[in-house]
Design a protein around this motif. Structure first.
Motif, short mmCIF file in Angstrom:
data_model
loop_
_atom_site.label_atom_id
_atom_site.label_comp_id
_atom_site.label_asym_id
_atom_site.label_seq_id
_atom_site.Cartn_x
_atom_site.Cartn_y
_atom_site.Cartn_z
N ALA A 254 0.84 -1.21 0.00
CA ALA A 254 0.00 0.00 0.00
C ALA A 254 0.87 1.26 0.00
N GLU A 255 1.98 1.21 0.77
CA GLU A 255 2.87 2.39 0.81
C GLU A 255 3.48 2.65 -0.57
N LYS A 256 3.83 1.56 -1.25
CA LYS A 256 4.42 1.71 -2.59
C LYS A 256 3.41 2.31 -3.56
N VAL A 257 2.19 1.78 -3.53
CA VAL A 257 1.16 2.28 -4.47
C VAL A 257 0.80 3.73 -4.15
N ALA A 258 0.90 4.10 -2.87
CA ALA A 258 0.53 5.47 -2.48
C ALA A 258 1.46 6.51 -3.11
N ARG A 264 -2.69 7.63 -12.20
CA ARG A 264 -2.25 6.25 -12.36
C ARG A 264 -2.93 5.36 -11.32
N GLN A 265 -3.09 5.87 -10.11
CA GLN A 265 -3.77 5.09 -9.06
C GLN A 265 -5.20 4.78 -9.45
N LYS A 266 -5.87 5.78 -10.05
CA LYS A 266 -7.25 5.55 -10.46
C LYS A 266 -7.29 4.48 -11.55
N ARG A 267 -6.35 4.58 -12.48
CA ARG A 267 -6.37 3.61 -13.58
C ARG A 267 -6.03 2.21 -13.07
N LEU A 268 -5.15 2.18 -12.06
CA LEU A 268 -4.78 0.90 -11.46
C LEU A 268 -6.04 0.22 -10.91
N LEU A 269 -6.85 0.97 -10.17
CA LEU A 269 -8.06 0.39 -9.59
C LEU A 269 -9.06 -0.01 -10.68
N GLU A 270 -9.13 0.79 -11.74
CA GLU A 270 -10.02 0.41 -12.85
C GLU A 270 -9.56 -0.91 -13.46
N GLY A 271 -8.23 -1.06 -13.56
CA GLY A 271 -7.68 -2.32 -14.08
C GLY A 271 -8.03 -3.49 -13.15
N PHE A 272 -7.89 -3.27 -11.82
CA PHE A 272 -8.21 -4.32 -10.85
C PHE A 272 -9.65 -4.81 -11.05
N GLU A 320 -14.29 -0.13 -6.04
CA GLU A 320 -15.01 1.08 -6.43
C GLU A 320 -15.02 2.12 -5.31
N SER A 321 -15.09 1.63 -4.08
CA SER A 321 -15.07 2.56 -2.96
C SER A 321 -13.71 3.28 -2.88
N ALA A 322 -12.63 2.52 -3.07
CA ALA A 322 -11.30 3.15 -3.05
C ALA A 322 -11.17 4.16 -4.18
N LEU A 323 -11.70 3.80 -5.35
CA LEU A 323 -11.67 4.70 -6.51
C LEU A 323 -12.42 5.99 -6.20
N GLY A 324 -13.60 5.84 -5.58
CA GLY A 324 -14.40 7.01 -5.21
C GLY A 324 -13.64 7.91 -4.24
N GLN A 325 -12.95 7.29 -3.26
CA GLN A 325 -12.21 8.10 -2.27
C GLN A 325 -11.06 8.85 -2.93
N LEU A 326 -10.42 8.21 -3.92
CA LEU A 326 -9.33 8.90 -4.62
C LEU A 326 -9.88 10.07 -5.42
N ARG A 327 -11.03 9.85 -6.07
CA ARG A 327 -11.65 10.94 -6.85
C ARG A 327 -12.01 12.11 -5.96
N GLN A 328 -12.32 11.83 -4.67
CA GLN A 328 -12.65 12.89 -3.72
C GLN A 328 -11.40 13.40 -3.01
N ASN A 329 -10.23 13.06 -3.59
CA ASN A 329 -8.97 13.52 -3.00
C ASN A 329 -8.64 12.93 -1.64
N GLY A 330 -9.11 11.71 -1.39
CA GLY A 330 -8.74 11.04 -0.14
C GLY A 330 -7.24 10.80 -0.06
N ASN A 331 -6.70 10.68 1.13
CA ASN A 331 -5.27 10.42 1.33
C ASN A 331 -4.91 9.03 0.82
N ALA A 332 -4.01 8.98 -0.18
CA ALA A 332 -3.75 7.71 -0.87
C ALA A 332 -3.18 6.65 0.08
#
Ligand SMILES: [Zn+2]
Length: 350
Positions: A254-258, A264-272, A320-332
Motif C-alpha cells: 500500500a505504501e508503494k502504491v501510495a 495512475r492510481q485511479k487507472r490501477l483500480l479500474e484495471g483491478f 469502487e469505494s477506493a476509486l471514489g475516495q481517490l476521486r474525492q482527493n482522499g489520502n492515498a
C-alpha cells in the motif's frame, strides 16, 4: 482531419462521403459510439469533407484553407460544444465551451480525437465535478448560427456528449432541430443516446459508429501498455500477499502504491476491477468474453478459482469505494492501506 486519418470504418466513411457527394446532408444528425469508437474524429472528418473545396476520391484534400482551419479547430463557421465546468466556480456561474477552446485543441492535438469523457475532465482539472452543457451555452449556439456563414460553406455545430445537456438547454436546442436553417449542420456525437430526450432522438438522423470495446480501450491508451503491465504486476502481488495473509507486506504494498501519481492510481483500480470481473467470468465458464490475452489470461485462469459468487461483488465494491475516495482527493496512503487489508480478508485459501 481526413477520413484516411481514421483507421478502419471503411464502409461507414464511404457512405458518409457519398451522402455529401449526392447532396443528401441532413441538417440534424447524430453519430453514436462508445468512447474510443472514433465517433468524434469521424464527425470532424465529415465536417471537413463537407466544407472542403477540393474533394477527391471520397476524402477531403487536407490542404485547402477550409481543411486546414477545420483540422486546427479554428474554422470560424465550425463550432464545438462540449460538457465543461470549473473547479471552485461561483454558485450559479454557467460555463460555456468557448472558454475552454484551448484545452479542447490541446486534447485533440495530443490524442487525434481519441479521448473519453474522463480524460477531458482530467484535462480541465475537475476532481469532484462533472461537466455539463448549460442553457447559456444553448443560447450562445443559436446566436452564433444566426450569423451568415463567414466563408460561404456550411455552418456546423458539433456537440460532443449532448447527453450532458440539462433539460433547459435541450429544449432550447430543440428549436434548431425542428426548423432547418439554410446550409447549417447540427451534429451531435453521443456515447449514451439513451440519456437523451426522445424529442431530440426523433429529430436527428442517426449514424451508428460500431466498436469492439476492447479495441476502443486500447486505442485510448496506446502509450500505456508498459505501465499497464506494471499495474498488472501490482495486482498479482496484491492477490498473492492476500492469499498468503502477509499483513506486513500488504502494508508495504500500500505504501508503494501510495507514491505513484493520482491518475495512475485511479487507472490501477479500474484495471483491478476489470481483472476481477474477468477472473470471475473465467470461473463461470465465460472465458471467451473475458477480453484477456497473454500473461493476463494465464494469471486470471490460475486466479479464477478464488473469485466466485461469495466474494466477487464485495471485491468490486471495495475497489469502487477506493476509486471514489481517490476521486474525492482522499489520502492515498490511508485509502490503499485500508484497501489492501480489506481485500486480503476476501481472498481465502481453500
Ligand atoms: Zn480541402
Amino acid at each position: 482531419m481526413k477520413f484516411s486519418d481514421i483507421q478502419g470504418q471503411e464502409g461507414l466513411k464511404q457512405r458518409l462521403a457519398k451522402t455529401v457527394d449526392e447532396g443528401r446532408v441532413s441538417h440534424a444528425q447524430m453519430f453514436t459510439g462508445v468512447a474510443g469508437s472514433g465517433a468524434l474524429p469521424l464527425a470532424l472528418a465529415y465536417v471537413q469533407y463537407l466544407n472542403c473545396t477540393d474533394r477527391k476520391d471520397g476524402d477531403s484534400c487536407g490542404v485547402c484553407p477550409s481543411c486546414q482551419k477545420i483540422a486546427a479547430l479554428q474554422h470560424p463557421d465550425v463550432h464545438f460544444v462540449m460538457p465543461v465546468n470549473k473547479q471552485g466556480k461561483k454558485t450559479g456561474e454557467a460555463m460555456v465551451s468557448d472558454s475552454f477552446l484551448n484545452e479542447w485543441r490541446v486534447m485533440f492535438a495530443k490524442t487525434g480525437g481519441w479521448f473519453d469523457e474522463q480524460m477531458w475532465y482530467d484535462a480541465l482539472g475537475l476532481d469532484s465535478l462533472q461537466g455539463n452543457i448549460s442553457k447559456k451555452e444553448a443560447d450562445e449556439v443559436i446566436r452564433k448560427l444566426s450569423f451568415k456563414s463567414f466563408e460561404g460553406g456550411y455552418k456546423a455545430v458539433v456537440v460532443w456528449l449532448p447527453e450532458r445537456m440539462n433539460s433547459e438547454a435541450a429544449n432550447t436546442l430543440l428549436k434548431i432541430l425542428e426548423e432547418p436553417w439554410d446550409k447549417t449542420l447540427f451534429l451531435l456525437v453521443s456515447a449514451e443516446p439513451r440519456l437523451l430526450l426522445p424529442t431530440i432522438l426523433s429529430r436527428v438522423q442517426q449514424t451508428i459508429v460500431p466498436a469492439d470495446e476492447f479495441e476502443a480501450w486500447r486505442r485510448l491508451h496506446p502509450d500505456e501498455e508498459g505501465e499497464v503491465n506494471e499495474d498488472f504486476d501490482l495486482f498479482i502481488e496484491l492477490m498473492r500477499l492476500s492469499y498468503n495473509d502477509k499483513h506486513l507486506e500488504l502494508i508495504k504494498w500500500a505504501e508503494k502504491v501510495a507514491t505513484i501519481g493520482r491518475e495512475r492510481q485511479k487507472r490501477l483500480l479500474e484495471g483491478f476491477i476489470r481483472w476481477v470481473r474477468a477472473s470471475y467470468m473465467v470461473n463461470a465458464g465465460l472465458e471467451n468474453i473475458a477480453y484477456l490475452w497473454g500473461s493476463e489470461m494465464d494469471f486470471c485462469r490460475k486466479f479464477a478459482p478464488f473469485i466466485d459468487n461469495r466474494n466477487v461483488e464485495a471485491l468490486i465494491a471495495e475497489m469502487e469505494s477506493a476509486l471514489g475516495q481517490l476521486r474525492q482527493n482522499g489520502n492515498a496512503g490511508i485509502v490503499f492501506t485500508h484497501f489492501a487489508l480489506a481485500v486480503s480478508k476476501m481472498i481465502v485459501k481453500k
